[in-house]
Design a protein around this motif. Structure first.
Motif, PDB file in Angstrom:
ATOM      1  N   UNK A  67       0.830  -1.200   0.000  1.00  0.00           N
ATOM      2  CA  UNK A  67       0.000   0.000   0.000  1.00  0.00           C
ATOM      3  C   UNK A  67       0.870   1.257   0.000  1.00  0.00           C
ATOM      4  N   UNK A  68       1.902   1.286   0.839  1.00  0.00           N
ATOM      5  CA  UNK A  68       2.775   2.455   0.906  1.00  0.00           C
ATOM      6  C   UNK A  68       3.577   2.631  -0.383  1.00  0.00           C
ATOM      7  N   UNK A  69       4.038   1.500  -0.955  1.00  0.00           N
ATOM      8  CA  UNK A  69       4.785   1.592  -2.215  1.00  0.00           C
ATOM      9  C   UNK A  69       3.913   2.173  -3.314  1.00  0.00           C
ATOM     10  N   UNK A  70       2.651   1.744  -3.364  1.00  0.00           N
ATOM     11  CA  UNK A  70       1.732   2.291  -4.374  1.00  0.00           C
ATOM     12  C   UNK A  70       1.436   3.766  -4.110  1.00  0.00           C
ATOM     13  N   UNK A  71       1.307   4.139  -2.832  1.00  0.00           N
ATOM     14  CA  UNK A  71       0.998   5.528  -2.490  1.00  0.00           C
ATOM     15  C   UNK A  71       2.148   6.465  -2.835  1.00  0.00           C
ATOM     16  N   UNK A  72       3.396   5.972  -2.718  1.00  0.00           N
ATOM     17  CA  UNK A  72       4.564   6.816  -2.991  1.00  0.00           C
ATOM     18  C   UNK A  72       5.106   6.637  -4.410  1.00  0.00           C
ATOM     19  N   UNK A  73       4.435   5.833  -5.226  1.00  0.00           N
ATOM     20  CA  UNK A  73       4.986   5.516  -6.553  1.00  0.00           C
ATOM     21  C   UNK A  73       5.159   6.759  -7.431  1.00  0.00           C
ATOM     22  N   UNK A  74       4.193   7.678  -7.352  1.00  0.00           N
ATOM     23  CA  UNK A  74       4.258   8.854  -8.228  1.00  0.00           C
ATOM     24  C   UNK A  74       4.865  10.079  -7.543  1.00  0.00           C
ATOM     25  N   UNK A  75       5.316   9.899  -6.332  1.00  0.00           N
ATOM     26  CA  UNK A  75       5.974  11.018  -5.646  1.00  0.00           C
ATOM     27  C   UNK A  75       7.366  11.187  -6.227  1.00  0.00           C
ATOM     28  N   UNK A  76       7.720  12.391  -6.694  1.00  0.00           N
ATOM     29  CA  UNK A  76       8.995  12.587  -7.412  1.00  0.00           C
ATOM     30  C   UNK A  76      10.196  12.723  -6.472  1.00  0.00           C
ATOM     31  N   UNK A  77      10.378  11.724  -5.613  1.00  0.00           N
ATOM     32  CA  UNK A  77      11.523  11.733  -4.715  1.00  0.00           C
ATOM     33  C   UNK A  77      12.476  10.624  -5.107  1.00  0.00           C
ATOM     34  N   UNK A  78      13.731  10.761  -4.718  1.00  0.00           N
ATOM     35  CA  UNK A  78      14.718   9.724  -4.990  1.00  0.00           C
ATOM     36  C   UNK A  78      14.402   8.494  -4.137  1.00  0.00           C
ATOM     37  N   UNK A  79      14.748   7.300  -4.669  1.00  0.00           N
ATOM     38  CA  UNK A  79      14.460   6.060  -3.930  1.00  0.00           C
ATOM     39  C   UNK A  79      15.169   6.018  -2.578  1.00  0.00           C
ATOM     40  N   UNK A  80      16.329   6.688  -2.476  1.00  0.00           N
ATOM     41  CA  UNK A  80      17.067   6.688  -1.212  1.00  0.00           C
ATOM     42  C   UNK A  80      16.292   7.410  -0.112  1.00  0.00           C
ATOM     43  N   UNK A  81      15.337   8.255  -0.502  1.00  0.00           N
ATOM     44  CA  UNK A  81      14.465   8.905   0.489  1.00  0.00           C
ATOM     45  C   UNK A  81      13.198   8.093   0.704  1.00  0.00           C
ATOM     46  N   UNK A  82      12.582   7.631  -0.410  1.00  0.00           N
ATOM     47  CA  UNK A  82      11.297   6.917  -0.304  1.00  0.00           C
ATOM     48  C   UNK A  82      11.438   5.585   0.434  1.00  0.00           C
ATOM     49  N   UNK A  83      12.513   4.830   0.173  1.00  0.00           N
ATOM     50  CA  UNK A  83      12.659   3.503   0.773  1.00  0.00           C
ATOM     51  C   UNK A  83      12.707   3.570   2.299  1.00  0.00           C
ATOM     52  N   UNK A  84      13.612   4.371   2.909  1.00  0.00           N
ATOM     53  CA  UNK A  84      13.609   4.423   4.383  1.00  0.00           C
ATOM     54  C   UNK A  84      12.325   5.026   4.944  1.00  0.00           C
TER      55      UNK A  84
END
Length: 431
Positions: A67-84
């Motif tokens: 659910x969180x991965x889908x919610x943040x999928x279109x957020x234009x942030x780098x993966x190093x920020x989104x993953x943690x």
């Protein structure tokens, strides 16, 4: 040739890389295990809490992470920020749901073996992580303090207070389902109390150092069939800080003749003798014996009794469960009688016997046993025409009637009822 040399060089490089990789994994594995042994050996409430919550985290993390991965999928942030960030939010949701919705409910009991009521501290039983300093001479080696354990709506133990003193044999008696096995499981850390607490050698039963002070002989144990008895005793003794030598163990338990036999070739009685040797080889301060003499012949039983008395003389404490009440009467310093999860009697053998009013009357009489059995105050009458044994609650009235009914009455003896009669009457009243 140049191509061949290149292939050979590549093969050597690959082999060297694989060897280094395997060696790295090897060292890393031993490093992690060594660190765990060094820093995680003692019981910790925090580690216990995280270990308990890991079952829930494992079961519930996938839908939350998806659910969180889908919610943040279109957020234009780098993966190093989104993953943690996803990891932090997921762990917060999982731990919060575990603490408030799982831990105090039947789901927590299913996952962790017990519930932790809201508003009560209890990540581990009280006493977890207690100091390993020497115990005061007056402190019991094992205690149950207000211990309650339920299975559904059935209370296996209901607020039991029971302590094992130093250098004593405590016989724990009771009918099937009385709570004996549950009490021992709490002391050994195999179960956790729903209320109250259990202490073992002054610490939590989950403390490794406490367990190293304990020997255990259960009824149902499978011995490795391909090991010789000597090898198995040596292996078991190696787990303890100050064990008996293998030869001392054999001499103490009278099992030297079994030393070189394979465990798979032993008879049922011999296996019980080996189990006893395994229980004492670590020189325990506290020994749990669950029906130790079942399946033993008379000589082996007498040898075990003699060994138990030697261990007591050396300062060992013993918790004994047995259905042979004459065994408890011969060995026990104190007797605890459980029935329906409650402690209904506790004291020396004489004190427990004195609780009930039954007495034994033995005599030689020609009176019919069936008729005597029907007299008021007579619980039971057995024997033959030469010797009669009567168990009575009103011994004086029964004796007067015997003397009046049989002028030739001889060899009259009156004694206090034994532990077996006291046990029968106590458990009958509790039922």
């Amino acid at each position: 040739p140049a191509t061949t040399a290149g292939w050979i060089g590549a093969a050597w490089s690959t082999t060297a890389y694989a060897a280094c990789y395997i060696l790295t994994i090897w060292y890393l594995t031993f490093g992690i295990v060594g660190a765990a042994l060094r820093f995680c050996e003692k019981e910790s409430p925090v580690r216990r809490y995280l270990a308990d919550s890991s079952y829930w985290v494992y079961l519930a993390h996938l839908p939350i992470v998806f659910f969180l991965a889908a919610a943040f999928a279109k957020v234009p942030w780098h993966w190093a920020i989104k993953f943690p960030l996803i990891l932090a939010i997921a762990m917060t949701v999982l731990l919060a749901s575990y603490h408030y919705l799982v831990r105090p409910t039947w789901i927590g009991e299913l996952l962790n073996g017990r519930r932790y009521p809201r508003g009560k501290k209890g990540a581990a039983p009280r006493g977890a992580g207690a100091s390993a300093a020497p115990l005061p001479a007056v402190q019991p080696l094992a205690e149950l303090v207000g211990a309650t354990k339920r299975y559904g709506k059935t209370a296996a133990l209901a607020g039991v207070d029971l302590a094992v003193r130093r250098g004593e044999v405590l016989a724990v008696l009771g009918p099937n389902g009385a709570g004996k096995s549950t009490a021992i499981s709490l002391w050994l850390g195999l179960l956790q109390p729903d209320e109250g607490e259990a202490r073992l050698v002054g610490r939590s039963p989950l403390d490794v150092e406490a367990r190293r002070e304990v020997g255990l002989m259960l009824q149902e144990v499978v011995l490795p069939p391909t090991l010789r008895v000597r090898e198995l005793v040596s292996l078991t003794a190696s787990y303890y800080p100050s064990p008996f030598t293998v030869e001392q163990t054999f001499e103490l338990t009278g099992t030297k003749a079994l030393a070189d036999k394979f465990c798979g070739k032993l008879s049922a009685g011999q296996k019980r003798q080996v189990q006893f040797a395994l229980a004492i080889c670590g020189r325990p301060r506290l020994l749990f014996l669950d029906e130790p003499t079942v399946g033993l012949d008379v000589q082996a039983r007498e040898t075990m009794w003699a060994t138990i008395r030697q261990l007591i003389a050396r300062g060992c404490s013993i918790v004994l469960t047995t259905h042979y009440l004459e065994e408890a009467e011969a060995l026990a310093d104190r007797v605890a009688v459980l029935a329906r999860g409650e402690l209904i009697a506790l004291g020396t053998v004489d004190e427990v016997r004195s609780i009930v009013s039954r007495k034994k009357i033995t005599c030689s009489s020609a009176l019919p046993i069936e008729g005597v059995r029907a007299w008021p105050g007579v619980v039971d009458a057995t024997g033959d025409r030469h010797r009669m044994q009567i168990t009575a609650t009103d011994a004086e009235a029964v004796v007067r009637r015997l003397l009046a009914a049989d002028e030739n009455l001889r060899n009259l003896e009156i004694t206090q009822a034994g532990l077996a009669e006291a046990f029968a009457e106590l458990t009958k009243e509790a039922a």
